[in-house]
Structure formats: structure tokens, C-alpha cells
Design a protein around this motif. Structure first.
Motif, PDB file in Angstrom:
ATOM      1  N   ASP A 244       0.835  -1.190   0.000  1.00  0.00           N
ATOM      2  CA  ASP A 244       0.000   0.000   0.000  1.00  0.00           C
ATOM      3  C   ASP A 244       0.877   1.251   0.000  1.00  0.00           C
ATOM      4  OD1 ASP A 244       0.949   0.361   2.577  1.00  0.00           O
ATOM      5  OD2 ASP A 244      -0.880  -0.369   3.538  1.00  0.00           O
ATOM      6  N   ARG A 245       0.271   2.420   0.187  1.00  0.00           N
ATOM      7  CA  ARG A 245       1.025   3.673   0.094  1.00  0.00           C
ATOM      8  C   ARG A 245       1.915   3.925   1.306  1.00  0.00           C
ATOM      9  NH1 ARG A 245      -3.734   4.858  -2.710  1.00  0.00           N
ATOM     10  NH2 ARG A 245      -3.313   5.473  -4.866  1.00  0.00           N
ATOM     11  N   ARG A 246       1.791   3.107   2.335  1.00  0.00           N
ATOM     12  CA  ARG A 246       2.709   3.186   3.473  1.00  0.00           C
ATOM     13  C   ARG A 246       3.880   2.215   3.292  1.00  0.00           C
ATOM     14  NH1 ARG A 246      -1.146   1.899   8.316  1.00  0.00           N
ATOM     15  NH2 ARG A 246      -1.654   0.236   6.815  1.00  0.00           N
ATOM     16  N   MET A 247       3.925   1.584   2.109  1.00  0.00           N
ATOM     17  CA  MET A 247       4.946   0.593   1.793  1.00  0.00           C
ATOM     18  C   MET A 247       4.856  -0.619   2.716  1.00  0.00           C
ATOM     19  SD  MET A 247       6.430   1.544  -0.889  1.00  0.00           S
ATOM     20  CE  MET A 247       5.503   2.826  -1.725  1.00  0.00           C
ATOM     21  N   ARG A 248       3.643  -0.942   3.085  1.00  0.00           N
ATOM     22  CA  ARG A 248       3.367  -2.148   3.841  1.00  0.00           C
ATOM     23  C   ARG A 248       2.463  -3.047   3.009  1.00  0.00           C
ATOM     24  NH1 ARG A 248       1.695   0.583   9.680  1.00  0.00           N
ATOM     25  NH2 ARG A 248       3.652   1.717  10.026  1.00  0.00           N
ATOM     26  N   THR A 249       2.516  -4.344   3.297  1.00  0.00           N
ATOM     27  CA  THR A 249       1.629  -5.266   2.583  1.00  0.00           C
ATOM     28  C   THR A 249       0.188  -4.809   2.742  1.00  0.00           C
ATOM     29  OG1 THR A 249       3.143  -7.102   2.995  1.00  0.00           O
ATOM     30  CG2 THR A 249       0.876  -7.664   2.387  1.00  0.00           C
ATOM     31  N   ILE A 250      -0.530  -4.790   1.640  1.00  0.00           N
ATOM     32  CA  ILE A 250      -1.928  -4.370   1.698  1.00  0.00           C
ATOM     33  C   ILE A 250      -2.677  -5.250   2.696  1.00  0.00           C
ATOM     34  CG2 ILE A 250      -4.086  -4.222   0.409  1.00  0.00           C
ATOM     35  CD1 ILE A 250      -2.478  -3.496  -2.064  1.00  0.00           C
ATOM     36  N   THR A 251      -3.175  -4.616   3.727  1.00  0.00           N
ATOM     37  CA  THR A 251      -3.952  -5.325   4.745  1.00  0.00           C
ATOM     38  C   THR A 251      -5.419  -5.026   4.522  1.00  0.00           C
ATOM     39  OG1 THR A 251      -2.156  -5.147   6.349  1.00  0.00           O
ATOM     40  CG2 THR A 251      -4.345  -5.621   7.209  1.00  0.00           C
ATOM     41  N   ARG A 252      -6.178  -6.049   4.310  1.00  0.00           N
ATOM     42  CA  ARG A 252      -7.582  -5.857   3.969  1.00  0.00           C
ATOM     43  C   ARG A 252      -8.452  -6.318   5.135  1.00  0.00           C
ATOM     44  NH1 ARG A 252      -8.175  -4.435  -1.018  1.00  0.00           N
ATOM     45  NH2 ARG A 252     -10.395  -4.841  -0.869  1.00  0.00           N
ATOM     46  N   GLU A 253      -9.035  -5.345   5.805  1.00  0.00           N
ATOM     47  CA  GLU A 253      -9.960  -5.666   6.880  1.00  0.00           C
ATOM     48  C   GLU A 253     -11.328  -5.974   6.275  1.00  0.00           C
ATOM     49  OE1 GLU A 253      -9.042  -6.016   9.908  1.00  0.00           O
ATOM     50  OE2 GLU A 253      -6.988  -5.259   9.622  1.00  0.00           O
ATOM     51  N   GLN A 254     -12.020  -6.956   6.857  1.00  0.00           N
ATOM     52  CA  GLN A 254     -13.344  -7.304   6.378  1.00  0.00           C
ATOM     53  C   GLN A 254     -14.305  -6.136   6.593  1.00  0.00           C
ATOM     54  OE1 GLN A 254     -14.937 -10.154   4.887  1.00  0.00           O
ATOM     55  NE2 GLN A 254     -16.577  -8.640   4.789  1.00  0.00           N
ATOM     56  N   THR A 255     -14.925  -5.674   5.508  1.00  0.00           N
ATOM     57  CA  THR A 255     -15.963  -4.650   5.639  1.00  0.00           C
ATOM     58  C   THR A 255     -17.102  -5.229   6.471  1.00  0.00           C
ATOM     59  OG1 THR A 255     -15.391  -3.799   3.449  1.00  0.00           O
ATOM     60  CG2 THR A 255     -17.524  -3.130   4.370  1.00  0.00           C
ATOM     61  N   PRO A 256     -17.594  -4.487   7.456  1.00  0.00           N
ATOM     62  CA  PRO A 256     -18.669  -5.027   8.295  1.00  0.00           C
ATOM     63  C   PRO A 256     -19.852  -5.503   7.462  1.00  0.00           C
ATOM     64  CG  PRO A 256     -17.821  -2.991   9.232  1.00  0.00           C
ATOM     65  CD  PRO A 256     -17.176  -3.141   7.881  1.00  0.00           C
ATOM     66  N   ILE A 257     -20.348  -6.685   7.795  1.00  0.00           N
ATOM     67  CA  ILE A 257     -21.517  -7.229   7.094  1.00  0.00           C
ATOM     68  C   ILE A 257     -22.759  -6.492   7.573  1.00  0.00           C
ATOM     69  CG2 ILE A 257     -22.921  -9.286   6.726  1.00  0.00           C
ATOM     70  CD1 ILE A 257     -20.195  -9.343   5.334  1.00  0.00           C
ATOM     71  N   ALA A 258     -23.502  -5.939   6.635  1.00  0.00           N
ATOM     72  CA  ALA A 258     -24.684  -5.146   6.965  1.00  0.00           C
ATOM     73  C   ALA A 258     -25.849  -6.042   7.353  1.00  0.00           C
ATOM     74  CB  ALA A 258     -25.063  -4.266   5.778  1.00  0.00           C
ATOM     75  N   GLU A 259     -26.716  -5.515   8.161  1.00  0.00           N
ATOM     76  CA  GLU A 259     -27.949  -6.214   8.491  1.00  0.00           C
ATOM     77  C   GLU A 259     -28.859  -6.251   7.269  1.00  0.00           C
ATOM     78  OE1 GLU A 259     -28.672  -7.738  11.287  1.00  0.00           O
ATOM     79  OE2 GLU A 259     -26.779  -7.150  12.251  1.00  0.00           O
ATOM     80  N   ARG A 260     -29.616  -7.320   7.165  1.00  0.00           N
ATOM     81  CA  ARG A 260     -30.544  -7.431   6.035  1.00  0.00           C
ATOM     82  C   ARG A 260     -31.628  -6.361   6.101  1.00  0.00           C
ATOM     83  NH1 ARG A 260     -31.517 -12.279   3.342  1.00  0.00           N
ATOM     84  NH2 ARG A 260     -33.358 -11.215   2.543  1.00  0.00           N
ATOM     85  N   GLU A 261     -32.058  -6.010   7.301  1.00  0.00           N
ATOM     86  CA  GLU A 261     -33.156  -5.074   7.523  1.00  0.00           C
ATOM     87  C   GLU A 261     -34.356  -5.514   6.678  1.00  0.00           C
ATOM     88  OE1 GLU A 261     -31.934  -0.994   7.265  1.00  0.00           O
ATOM     89  OE2 GLU A 261     -29.999  -1.395   8.194  1.00  0.00           O
ATOM     90  N   ASN A 262     -34.925  -4.607   5.895  1.00  0.00           N
ATOM     91  CA  ASN A 262     -36.094  -4.959   5.078  1.00  0.00           C
ATOM     92  C   ASN A 262     -35.712  -5.227   3.622  1.00  0.00           C
ATOM     93  OD1 ASN A 262     -37.943  -4.658   7.218  1.00  0.00           O
ATOM     94  ND2 ASN A 262     -37.929  -2.430   6.941  1.00  0.00           N
ATOM     95  N   ARG A 263     -34.459  -5.504   3.401  1.00  0.00           N
ATOM     96  CA  ARG A 263     -33.953  -5.675   2.041  1.00  0.00           C
ATOM     97  C   ARG A 263     -34.402  -7.006   1.442  1.00  0.00           C
ATOM     98  NH1 ARG A 263     -28.254  -3.729   1.200  1.00  0.00           N
ATOM     99  NH2 ARG A 263     -28.135  -4.331   3.377  1.00  0.00           N
ATOM    100  N   HIS A 264     -34.686  -6.987   0.144  1.00  0.00           N
ATOM    101  CA  HIS A 264     -35.035  -8.205  -0.588  1.00  0.00           C
ATOM    102  C   HIS A 264     -33.799  -8.733  -1.302  1.00  0.00           C
ATOM    103  CE1 HIS A 264     -38.898  -6.192  -0.058  1.00  0.00           C
ATOM    104  NE2 HIS A 264     -39.478  -7.364  -0.220  1.00  0.00           N
ATOM    105  N   VAL A 265     -33.545 -10.014  -1.177  1.00  0.00           N
ATOM    106  CA  VAL A 265     -32.466 -10.680  -1.909  1.00  0.00           C
ATOM    107  C   VAL A 265     -33.121 -11.776  -2.735  1.00  0.00           C
ATOM    108  CG1 VAL A 265     -30.311 -11.963  -1.775  1.00  0.00           C
ATOM    109  CG2 VAL A 265     -30.818 -10.197  -0.066  1.00  0.00           C
ATOM    110  N   PHE A 266     -32.945 -11.701  -4.053  1.00  0.00           N
ATOM    111  CA  PHE A 266     -33.632 -12.619  -4.950  1.00  0.00           C
ATOM    112  C   PHE A 266     -32.686 -13.711  -5.458  1.00  0.00           C
ATOM    113  CE2 PHE A 266     -35.965  -8.563  -5.514  1.00  0.00           C
ATOM    114  CZ  PHE A 266     -37.214  -8.987  -5.104  1.00  0.00           C
ATOM    115  N   HIS A 267     -33.226 -14.901  -5.599  1.00  0.00           N
ATOM    116  CA  HIS A 267     -32.559 -15.996  -6.302  1.00  0.00           C
ATOM    117  C   HIS A 267     -33.228 -16.068  -7.674  1.00  0.00           C
ATOM    118  CE1 HIS A 267     -31.429 -20.570  -6.455  1.00  0.00           C
ATOM    119  NE2 HIS A 267     -30.775 -19.841  -7.335  1.00  0.00           N
ATOM    120  N   VAL A 268     -32.525 -15.610  -8.700  1.00  0.00           N
ATOM    121  CA  VAL A 268     -33.119 -15.403 -10.019  1.00  0.00           C
ATOM    122  C   VAL A 268     -32.989 -16.655 -10.880  1.00  0.00           C
ATOM    123  CG1 VAL A 268     -33.072 -13.982 -12.098  1.00  0.00           C
ATOM    124  CG2 VAL A 268     -32.614 -12.942  -9.870  1.00  0.00           C
TER     125      VAL A 268
END
Length: 331
Positions: A244-268
């Protein structure tokens, strides 16, 4: 299921024959409220709603671009391509309103082989996730499209570890050592974008969500393949040499998983009404040349009777191998 009961109450047209007739309209109507909800989410097939849509239409993905560039942004690896006029890869159909033009590919990986994907599957991350970004051609640039609901879509491909290297992704893997430092850009020998992905028209997930870049939220439509790409351990580790720009190995933190709330997820367009796995247990046909029978068979093990069919085919294959051995035919 509670998720499906809730959606039936909010959208009574999401049941019976009306589901197919109004599917595209329903997906578009959900965007106003659900495209602002955060991504990523956890995907679980038991909490999705089955939906029939027209097939996706893929154009020009097999064409060889005039240029391909690979960039270490200091946060990820981005592949961009330049095409002759009128030859850009384009996706349309399904629930899409208009034509979506290919813009770029980037990757999400982790610090170990046990993590890395942007989304999680049944609560568990996968080693690698690839995003293939497109924007609606009614906008002149992707930056403009990112500000609009429905302006951008993201095709999502998950990678699973296999014992054999993935020859299709090797042009990228082999050149990661050339972009170890941030902001380095190199040109690759052009190849068709379809080499990196597989085309599908059915059996995928779809939902609205948004990502953040600095202080701005970007709404987008997520289209997620149930069938995974493949990668071996050595190939996966090549991503973890990038700095990365600090000359360190790119460290990738897991983006927080969002709550589903009222969201629809379709299996198409599910291939079977009964699916037991969130991801397909079978690799794409382009990977089915290895020695394991399960990697070569066109079987969905979530379908009743398929386990018995697998056993029958396995017995037949063993008999054929035995006959070849006895006849001296090593092939």
C-alpha cells in the motif's frame, strides 16, 4: 420463512403468477429504498426469494481489447481495458433498464486463505472475490453513473481453493510481481475479458445495496453468480505481496456485514425449486477437466434423486476404468 412472509405482506404481487409478470417492475421499484442500504451482506439461500426474470444478454465479452492495464491502487488491483469504438462488452436483459458497459475489474482478498471475500456465504468468507463493474450507457462516465440509482451494477464472482492452478486468471497472477508498489500501472498482452469470468443467464442472486468511497455513498445493483471460479493456494498468495502507500503489505480488513433489515435478496431463475447450498456445489464447465468425477458432472445435488444418480454414474465410470486397465488402454 419469515423473510418471505414479510415481503409478501409488503409486496403482495410477489406471489404466484404475478411474480413473473411484474418481476422487472418490482426490482426497479425496490431501488428507491433499498439501493441506499449498505453492502456487503451475508448470503444464505434459505432467506432469498425466487424470482423469474428474462435472461441476461451478454455481448462482446469474447472480443480482444486493444489495450489492457493492470494497476496497484494501494488498496486493490484493478484491470481496465480499452476497446475499439462500439465493441465494449455490454450487459442487458434480466431486470436491467438499458445497456450496461464494462468499466473495470477489481479484487477483494484477505490476509489468510480463510478470509478475503467482500460478502460472506452462510456466515463464512471465501478466499477471493472479484467484482466486474459496469455502468449504464446513458451516462458518459462511471463517475457520473455512480451518483445515480441504477447507474452502476457489480457482477460478483467468488473463488474457491482448488488443487490445480487456474490457467484463465494466470495472466493477472503472473504480473502481480510487476505492480508490487502502489500506483504502478503495467500493460498486459490483451485477452478477452470472458477468460476471467463465466457467462450465466440463470441461477444467480440479485439485490440492491451501496458502497462508500470517502464520504460519498454509491448505490448499485449486485448480481452474484452461484457458481464459483477456481484458484490454487500459490496463486492466492501472490495478491498478498502487494504494497500500500505506506509501503506495507496491503492489509484488507473485512468490511462489516450489513444487516438485512427490510432488504429483498432474490434468487433469479433457479435451476431447481429445491436448493440446499447457497453456492453451487459444481464448478463451471471450463474447470471440469480434472480427475474428480464430481467436478465433471452436470448434477445439482439439491435435486431429489441426484445422489443416487451420482452413485450409479460413479460405478459406471469405475467399470470403464477397470475395462481400460485390463485392455491395456491407459487413456
Amino acid at each position: 420463512m419469515a423473510e418471505q412472509n414479510r415481503s409478501s405482506e409488503e409486496f403482495p404481487e410477489l406471489t404466484g403468477s404475478d411474480l413473473s409478470a411484474n418481476a422487472c417492475t418490482i426490482v426497479a421499484a425496490l431501488a428507491a429504498e433499498e439501493a441506499i442500504l449498505p453492502s456487503p451482506i451475508d448470503l444464505n439461500i434459505n432467506s432469498t426469494e425466487q424470482l423469474e426474470l428474462p435472461p441476461l444478454e451478454w455481448s462482446n465479452y469474447e472480443l480482444v481489447p486493444t489495450k489492457i492495464k493492470l494497476t496497484n491502487t494501494g488498496d486493490t488491483v484493478i484491470l481496465t481495458a480499452k476497446y475499439a469504438d462500439g465493441e465494449h462488452p455490454v450487459l442487458k436483459g434480466g431486470s436491467l433498464d438499458g445497456r450496461y458497459v464494462f468499466a473495470q475489474i477489481h479484487f477483494h482478498w484477505g490476509n489468510t486463505a480463510a478470509e478475503g471475500s467482500f460478502h460472506t456465504i452462510d456466515g463464512v468468507p471465501l478466499p477471493l472475490e472479484m467484482h466486474v463493474i459496469h455502468f449504464n450507457d446513458r451516462y458518459e462516465t462511471m463517475d457520473e453513473a455512480l451518483k445515480q440509482v441504477g447507474g452502476v451494477l457489480c457482477l460478483v464472482y467468488f473463488f474457491n481453493l482448488k488443487s490445480s492452478p487456474n490457467a484463465f486468471i494466470e495472466p493477472i497472477i503472473a504480473n502481480l510481481k510487476e505492480i508490487v508498489f502502489p500506483d504502478v500501472v503495467i500493460k498486459l498482452t490483451p485477452f478477452p475479458i470472458v477468460n476471467l469470468i463465466h457467462i450465466f443467464t440463470s441461477d444467480y442472486f440479485l439485490y440492491w445495496g451501496s458502497t462508500k468511497s470517502e464520504s460519498r455513498s454509491h448505490p448499485m445493483l449486485w448480481i452474484i453468480s452461484r457458481t464459483q471460479e477456481c484458484i490454487d493456494f500459490h496463486q492466492l498468495t501472490q495478491f498478498r505481496v502487494l504494497l500500500d502507500r505506506r509501503m506495507r503489505t496491503i492489509t484488507r480488513e473485512q468490511t462489516p456485514i450489513a444487516e438485512r433489515e427490510n432488504r429483498h435478496v432474490f434468487h433469479v431463475n433457479p435451476v431447481t425449486p429445491c436448493c440446499n447450498w447457497t453456492l453451487s456445489p459444481l464448478p463451471h464447465p471450463k474447470y471440469r477437466t480434472d480427475r474428480w468425477l464430481v467436478d465433471r458432472m452436470e448434477i445439482d445435488f439439491g435435486t431429489p434423486g441426484m445422489c443416487q444418480k451420482f452413485v450409479e454414474v460413479l460405478r459406471q465410470e469405475l467399470q470403464n476404468k477397470k475395462a481400460q486397465f485390463e485392455s491395456g488402454d491407459e487413456n
